[in-house]
Design a protein around this motif. Sequence first.
Motif, mmCIF file in Angstrom:
data_model
loop_
_atom_site.group_PDB
_atom_site.id
_atom_site.type_symbol
_atom_site.label_atom_id
_atom_site.label_comp_id
_atom_site.label_asym_id
_atom_site.label_seq_id
_atom_site.Cartn_x
_atom_site.Cartn_y
_atom_site.Cartn_z
ATOM 1 N N ALA A 118 0.795 -1.143 -0.014
ATOM 2 C CA ALA A 118 -0.137 -0.041 0.130
ATOM 3 C C ALA A 118 0.940 1.595 0.010
ATOM 4 N N GLY A 119 0.641 2.384 -0.931
ATOM 5 C CA GLY A 119 1.427 3.403 -0.978
ATOM 6 C C GLY A 119 2.802 3.123 -1.959
ATOM 7 N N ASP A 120 3.176 2.170 -2.315
ATOM 8 C CA ASP A 120 4.142 1.954 -3.247
ATOM 9 C C ASP A 120 3.723 2.386 -4.594
ATOM 10 N N ALA A 121 4.698 2.718 -5.345
ATOM 11 C CA ALA A 121 4.527 2.950 -6.735
ATOM 12 C C ALA A 121 5.687 2.956 -7.602
ATOM 13 N N VAL A 122 5.729 2.709 -8.824
ATOM 14 C CA VAL A 122 6.636 2.831 -9.962
ATOM 15 C C VAL A 122 6.023 3.681 -11.121
ATOM 16 N N VAL A 123 6.840 3.991 -11.971
ATOM 17 C CA VAL A 123 6.771 4.843 -12.913
ATOM 18 C C VAL A 123 7.385 4.269 -14.172
ATOM 19 N N GLY A 124 6.456 4.385 -15.284
ATOM 20 C CA GLY A 124 7.056 3.426 -16.752
ATOM 21 C C GLY A 124 6.428 4.101 -17.623
ATOM 22 N N VAL A 125 6.834 3.796 -19.026
ATOM 23 C CA VAL A 125 6.244 3.988 -20.186
ATOM 24 C C VAL A 125 4.889 3.495 -20.267
ATOM 25 N N PRO A 126 3.863 4.169 -20.716
ATOM 26 C CA PRO A 126 2.282 3.704 -20.616
ATOM 27 C C PRO A 126 2.271 2.258 -21.538
ATOM 28 N N TRP A 167 0.472 -6.874 -17.294
ATOM 29 C CA TRP A 167 -0.697 -7.232 -16.879
ATOM 30 C C TRP A 167 -0.520 -6.501 -15.425
ATOM 31 N N MET A 168 -1.769 -6.514 -14.598
ATOM 32 C CA MET A 168 -1.718 -6.125 -13.197
ATOM 33 C C MET A 168 -2.929 -6.660 -12.558
ATOM 34 N N SER A 169 -2.950 -6.513 -11.356
ATOM 35 C CA SER A 169 -3.962 -7.169 -10.288
ATOM 36 C C SER A 169 -3.748 -6.259 -9.143
ATOM 37 N N GLY A 170 -4.970 -6.417 -8.187
ATOM 38 C CA GLY A 170 -5.084 -5.777 -6.946
ATOM 39 C C GLY A 170 -5.424 -4.312 -7.102
ATOM 40 N N ASP A 171 -5.092 -3.537 -6.017
ATOM 41 C CA ASP A 171 -5.504 -2.245 -5.587
ATOM 42 C C ASP A 171 -4.661 -1.328 -6.466
ATOM 43 N N VAL A 172 -4.415 -1.207 -7.622
ATOM 44 C CA VAL A 172 -3.321 -0.476 -8.489
ATOM 45 C C VAL A 172 -3.968 0.700 -9.202
ATOM 46 N N THR A 173 -3.562 2.014 -9.254
ATOM 47 C CA THR A 173 -4.104 3.034 -9.730
ATOM 48 C C THR A 173 -3.274 3.414 -10.636
ATOM 49 N N GLY A 201 -3.055 1.410 -3.935
ATOM 50 C CA GLY A 201 -3.884 2.079 -2.895
ATOM 51 C C GLY A 201 -3.724 1.489 -1.370
ATOM 52 N N ARG A 202 -4.847 1.331 -1.062
ATOM 53 C CA ARG A 202 -5.289 1.006 0.396
ATOM 54 C C ARG A 202 -4.791 -0.533 0.508
ATOM 55 N N GLY A 203 -4.785 -1.197 -0.397
ATOM 56 C CA GLY A 203 -4.198 -2.602 -0.532
ATOM 57 C C GLY A 203 -3.001 -2.657 -1.195
ATOM 58 N N PRO A 204 -2.559 -4.219 -1.237
ATOM 59 C CA PRO A 204 -1.309 -4.454 -2.143
ATOM 60 C C PRO A 204 -1.874 -4.579 -3.647
#
Length: 230
Positions: A19-27, A32-38, A72-75
């Motif tokens: 929760a609260g972690d982030a990475v930045v990349g090219v769009p 793929w992705m899963s969980g609470d990711v914005t 977000g609030r979860g992983p």
Amino acid sequence: MQSKIIGTTLPVLEIALDAGDAVVGVPDQLSWMSGDVTLTTSMGGAGGGGMWGLVSRAVSGGGLFTTRFEAGRGPGLVAFAAHLPGEIVEVEIGPDRPMLAHRHGFVCGTPGIEITTAAQTALGGLFGGEGFVLQRVAGSGKAWIELGGEIVGYTLEAGRQLLVHPGHVGMFEASVGFEITTIKGVRNALFGGDGLFLARLVGPGKVWLQTLTTAGLAHAVAPYLPGKQG
């Protein structure tokens, strides 16, 4: 945050975000992705220096836009698959340890990473009209770099030189000197003259060379592609 690289020939980088972690990349790097990711796409991430920083990142191959993948609030989990057979390398970047990578090398990084143009040489005949461009990966944090084929690493002492075909230059520490030079005595069919363009890398510092080049792969598959009609 935990990362792991899965596979061998066509690896995928998988990053588990707390929760609260982030990475930045090219769009378009996300696979793929899963969980609470914005996802938040903007012109501000992975580049410093205002508008010039944005332009510099675009020229380097990073594009004008970046996407922030934040739990977000979860992983959450995000994954980035390699575009070519090769390897994905994790490197630690700091104020005293920036890296230079080939123009399509940057996959993603933590929010403190900055991507700009480090070097640009007009060798369009060798690189499909794009010239030879290096990305400068600076700032502070972790970055993941994609390299083609197998990786051959060298640690160069001060003054030691390597002459390398530019396409095989994958990544090197910014302490390594770099220039494009011409070696006489080899007939260059692309330019109709006598001379071979090579990159001169001069220590001290570490160098990662890649055995697969995009131009080499394109040349190998070209005979099997259908010809243009009309």
